[in-house]
Design an enzyme around this catalytic site. Structure first.
Site, PDB file in Angstrom:
ATOM      1  N   LYS A  42      12.574 -10.303  -9.092  1.00 29.84           N
ATOM      2  CA  LYS A  42      12.477 -10.431  -7.475  1.00 29.84           C
ATOM      3  C   LYS A  42      13.022  -9.120  -6.886  1.00 29.84           C
ATOM      4  CE  LYS A  42      17.333 -12.129  -7.208  1.00 29.84           C
ATOM      5  NZ  LYS A  42      18.003 -13.494  -7.399  1.00 29.84           N
ATOM      6  N   ARG A 138      27.501 -20.968  -4.047  1.00 37.34           N
ATOM      7  CA  ARG A 138      26.083 -20.757  -3.779  1.00 37.34           C
ATOM      8  C   ARG A 138      25.435 -22.029  -4.205  1.00 37.34           C
ATOM      9  NH1 ARG A 138      21.885 -15.834  -4.762  1.00 37.34           N
ATOM     10  NH2 ARG A 138      21.086 -17.459  -6.342  1.00 37.34           N
TER      11      ARG A 138
HETATM   12  C1  LIG Z   1      18.614 -13.157  -8.595  1.00 37.73           C
HETATM   13  C2  LIG Z   1      19.039 -14.281  -9.583  1.00 37.73           C
HETATM   14  C3  LIG Z   1      19.248 -13.792 -10.980  1.00 37.73           C
HETATM   15  C4  LIG Z   1      19.079 -12.641 -11.309  1.00 37.73           C
HETATM   16  O1  LIG Z   1      20.294 -11.700 -10.945  1.00 37.73           O
HETATM   17  P1  LIG Z   1      20.436 -10.136 -11.441  1.00 37.73           P
HETATM   18  O2  LIG Z   1      21.814  -9.876 -10.793  1.00 37.73           O
HETATM   19  O3  LIG Z   1      19.317  -9.466 -10.689  1.00 37.73           O
HETATM   20  O4  LIG Z   1      20.420 -10.321 -12.850  1.00 37.73           O
HETATM   21  C5  LIG Z   1      19.417 -14.841 -11.804  1.00 37.73           C
HETATM   22  N1  LIG Z   1      19.548 -16.090 -11.513  1.00 37.73           N
HETATM   23  C6  LIG Z   1      19.492 -16.526 -10.254  1.00 37.73           C
HETATM   24  C7  LIG Z   1      19.580 -18.044  -9.843  1.00 37.73           C
HETATM   25  C8  LIG Z   1      19.026 -15.536  -9.178  1.00 37.73           C
HETATM   26  O5  LIG Z   1      19.023 -15.937  -7.912  1.00 37.73           O
END
Ligand SMILES: *Cc1c(COP(=O)(O)O)cnc(C)c1O
Length: 363
Positions: A42, A138
């Site tokens: 993402k 969250r």
């Molecule tokens: C963005 C996200 C991740 C990955 O996070 P990083 O800090 O880029 O490793 C993992 N799990 C969820 C639910 C996320 O939203």
């Protein structure tokens, strides 16, 4: 580095070999602890070259928060690759979620039921990882609800509970620790008793959980992580420092010089607010300075996370389309039409990859 001279500015050079190297590094680290690794795209807007580098580096599946990005990945990689939707599915997207994602993270039974119906209509099975909120506030159910909701999920026919998971250090800044991840393991053990089939994953978080592996503090039952940032830009978000041995020069941002003039270092006149209604920080008077403007702005970047590659370049600030820099101490020659290069942090990766104004150049 190969000179790229045929494209427009601003541009973001994507060093796929370096991303692959980071993916290999993290894959080896997680494998050593029996943890399966999902690469998170993402931060790079589901870019397929970045995703391919992650796969070549050894991640076993891919995840993204946006359906549009998952569609891109599905079209490119075909049906064999397992795709995970990170953001909780929206009721209005359920059909698409089942269509494009094999698995999704979830916290609402009403939505899981809707996934079950949509999966039935498509003759598919959809995996659910039930998210537990361990305090970051969250997504996720509160721990005391876990048993009740899993008993209901496990009765569904077209959705299966692939595991339980948690996400930390995203909103509340709560760090993963031995303590809260052990709590996740305990919940998983309780939940397992309510389910007639074996759960696959105890998904212990994102990049911010990796430091526990290095410190030998990861609870052994955690067997899945979802990692983006550390692979993408070599940063450890938990300790807020470079991840050992990882490369941080995976993306290079380049922007073109459109003004260069000697001006005072302090604004002249009655100071109100800037283009975004913010009160400008008081500038220190350094006398007259050589100032430059690069053709990029807050629409594409944040000023905080830009690290100029050249010595003697200082980022001063930006409005929507203008990045102001101080070039007084820059020792090389520079003229209008030249460009400067920057290493970037995560929020800049997110913004530059999303901005249609930033040309993406895959190396
Ligand atoms: C963005 C996200 C991740 C990955 O996070 P990083 O800090 O880029 O490793 C993992 N799990 C969820 C639910 C996320 O939203």
């Amino acid at each position: 580095m190969k000179e790229v001279c045929f494209l427009r500015f601003p541009r973001l050079i994507i060093h796929t070999e370096r991303i692959k190297y980071n993916a290999e590094l993290i894959t080896k680290l997680t494998q050593k602890h029996g943890i399966s690794l999902t690469g998170v795209t993402k931060g790079a807007c589901g870019n397929v070259a970045v995703a391919k580098a992650m796969i070549e580096g050894g991640v076993s599946s891919l995840a993204d928060s946006r359906l549009v990005n998952l569609h891109k990945l599905r079209n490119y990689f075909g049906q064999d690759l397992s795709l995970l939707l990170l953001r909780l599915p929206a009721l209005s997207d359920i059909e698409q979620v089942v269509e494009v994602a094999d698995v999704s993270l979830n916290s609402e039974f009403e939505i899981i039921e809707a996934l079950d119906r949509a999966a039935m209509q498509r003759g598919k099975k959809h995996g659910v990882i039930l998210m537990i909120d361990l305090g970051d506030l969250r997504e996720g159910i509160w721990p005391d609800q876990a048993i009740e909701i899993t008993s209901k999920i496990c009765k569904l026919k077209h959705v299966f509970l692939q595991g339980i998971g948690t996400n930390l250090t995203c909103y509340g800044g709560v760090l993963p620790t031995q303590n809260n991840l052990n709590q996740l393991v305990e919940i998983a053990n309780e939940v397992q008793k309510k389910c007639t089939y074996q759960l696959c994953y105890i998904s212990g978080g994102n990049s911010s959980s990796l430091y526990l592996l290095q410190e030998g503090k990861m609870p052994p039952d955690i067997n899945h992580l979802r990692v983006g940032e550390t692979i993408l830009i070599g940063q450890d978000p938990a300790l807020f420092k470079p991840f050992p041995q990882a490369r941080r020069d995976t993306f290079t941002l380049q922007a073109e010089l459109i003004e260069m003039k000697i001006k005072p270092s302090v604004p002249i006149g009655i100071v109100g607010r800037d283009a975004f209604g913010r009160i400008p920080a008081k500038a220190t008077d350094k006398g007259k300075r050589l100032r430059g403007i690069l053709a990029i702005g807050e629409q594409d970047i944040n000023t905080d996370g830009l690290r100029p590659q050249a010595k003697g370049v200082e980022v001063l600030g930006a409005s929507s389309d203008h990045l102001l820099i101080d070039l007084t101490d820059y020792e090389d020659e520079i003229k209008l039409g030249d460009y400067l290069s920057f290493d970037i942090n995560y929020s800049n990766l997110l913004k530059t990859m999303t901005s249609p104004f930033v040309e993406k150049v895959v190396l």
